[in-house]
Motif scaffolding. Structure first.
Motif, PDB file in Angstrom:
ATOM      1  N   GLU A 131     -15.563  39.236  51.089  1.00  0.00           N
ATOM      2  CA  GLU A 131     -14.725  39.143  49.878  1.00  0.00           C
ATOM      3  C   GLU A 131     -15.461  39.876  48.758  1.00  0.00           C
ATOM      4  O   GLU A 131     -16.638  39.608  48.507  1.00  0.00           O
ATOM      5  CB  GLU A 131     -14.566  37.651  49.538  1.00  0.00           C
ATOM      6  N   GLU A 151      -9.159  35.128  38.733  1.00  0.00           N
ATOM      7  CA  GLU A 151      -8.291  35.230  39.925  1.00  0.00           C
ATOM      8  C   GLU A 151      -9.136  35.280  41.202  1.00  0.00           C
ATOM      9  O   GLU A 151      -8.836  34.637  42.193  1.00  0.00           O
ATOM     10  CB  GLU A 151      -7.461  36.511  39.864  1.00  0.00           C
ATOM     11  N   CYS A 153     -12.203  34.255  41.686  1.00  0.00           N
ATOM     12  CA  CYS A 153     -12.900  32.986  41.965  1.00  0.00           C
ATOM     13  C   CYS A 153     -11.919  31.938  42.505  1.00  0.00           C
ATOM     14  O   CYS A 153     -12.279  31.152  43.382  1.00  0.00           O
ATOM     15  CB  CYS A 153     -13.611  32.475  40.718  1.00  0.00           C
ATOM     16  N   ASN A 154     -10.694  31.950  42.008  1.00  0.00           N
ATOM     17  CA  ASN A 154      -9.698  30.995  42.537  1.00  0.00           C
ATOM     18  C   ASN A 154      -9.470  31.247  44.019  1.00  0.00           C
ATOM     19  O   ASN A 154      -9.348  30.325  44.813  1.00  0.00           O
ATOM     20  CB  ASN A 154      -8.378  31.114  41.771  1.00  0.00           C
ATOM     21  N   LYS A 155      -9.402  32.531  44.369  1.00  0.00           N
ATOM     22  CA  LYS A 155      -9.216  32.905  45.782  1.00  0.00           C
ATOM     23  C   LYS A 155     -10.406  32.394  46.615  1.00  0.00           C
ATOM     24  O   LYS A 155     -10.226  31.817  47.684  1.00  0.00           O
ATOM     25  CB  LYS A 155      -9.129  34.435  45.857  1.00  0.00           C
ATOM     26  N   LYS A 157     -12.408  29.958  45.958  1.00  0.00           N
ATOM     27  CA  LYS A 157     -12.437  28.490  46.012  1.00  0.00           C
ATOM     28  C   LYS A 157     -11.470  27.954  47.064  1.00  0.00           C
ATOM     29  O   LYS A 157     -11.679  26.899  47.634  1.00  0.00           O
ATOM     30  CB  LYS A 157     -12.097  27.908  44.632  1.00  0.00           C
ATOM     31  N   LEU A 158     -10.374  28.707  47.301  1.00  0.00           N
ATOM     32  CA  LEU A 158      -9.351  28.246  48.262  1.00  0.00           C
ATOM     33  C   LEU A 158      -9.781  28.491  49.710  1.00  0.00           C
ATOM     34  O   LEU A 158      -9.203  27.927  50.626  1.00  0.00           O
ATOM     35  CB  LEU A 158      -8.036  28.977  48.012  1.00  0.00           C
ATOM     36  N   GLN A 159     -10.760  29.360  49.909  1.00  0.00           N
ATOM     37  CA  GLN A 159     -11.136  29.732  51.292  1.00  0.00           C
ATOM     38  C   GLN A 159     -12.012  28.684  51.959  1.00  0.00           C
ATOM     39  O   GLN A 159     -12.806  28.045  51.306  1.00  0.00           O
ATOM     40  CB  GLN A 159     -11.879  31.061  51.286  1.00  0.00           C
TER      41      GLN A 159
END
Ligand SMILES: Cc1cc2nc3c(=O)[nH]c(=O)nc-3n(C[C@H](O)[C@H](O)[C@H](O)COP(=O)(O)O)c2cc1C
Length: 159
Positions: A131, A151, A153-155, A157-159
């Protein structure tokens, strides 16, 4: 997830990104110091040459043990489409196998920065689907850079 942001900066752009990422991920932060002189015209030329040749450098003391972290974000400026010697040295010193590693890069936009990311992949274990984020002139476009970071970091965090 216990997280660490590791970065090198010469003129503050990568630091700006690193601090925002650390805030978003509630991460600890480690600035890598390059002991070689990197300010001034001559040093600028040797910086580019060192980066192009894939040279390592002498770095300052490391204060955070990466083995204690699950997620590590590595940040470098784009130097001649290569990672900086300081980050190359850090990645050569520490084995990040088994960690989730992500990478970010600041650039002036002369190129896409993807060569920097591709080269980082060769230094980071299991990084096929690394990533990554490249941000152009963060200090000139702070609001855009901050939005991109949020954006991204949100991605993560979801992984
Ligand atoms: C030696 C050197 C080489 C550079 N080469 C590139 C390059 O190939 N492509 C690019 O877009 N920017 C290049 N830049 C610009 C930096 O990547 C950009 O200014 C970056 O944001 C600086 O990060 P920093 O402020 O954290 O040091 C270069 C800068 C230096 C000092």
């Amino acid at each position: 997830m216990k997280s660490l942001v590791v970065f090198y900066t010469r003129t503050g752009n990568t630091k700006f990104l690193a601090e925002k990422i650390a805030e978003e991920l509630e991460a600890d932060i480690e600035e890598i110091i390059d002991k070689k002189k990197r300010q001034g015209k001559i040093a600028w030329l040797s910086a580019g040459r060192d980066a192009m040749k894939g040279n390592k450098t002498e770095i300052g003391e490391i204060t955070k043990n990466p083995s204690e972290y699950e997620l590590i974000a590595i940040g470098t400026p784009n130097w001649a489409s290569k990672p900086t010697p300081a980050i190359r040295t850090y990645l050569g010193k520490y084995d990040l196998s088994g960690k989730k590693v992500v990478a970010f890069c600041s650039s002036d936009g002369y190129d896409s920065g993807q060569k920097v990311i591709a080269e980082l992949k060769t230094m980071i274990p299991n990084s096929d689907s690394l990533e990554s984020l490249v941000v152009e002139k963060p200090l000139k476009n702070k609001a855009d850079a901050e939005n991109n970071i949020s954006e991204w970091c949100n991605k993560i965090k979801l992984q």
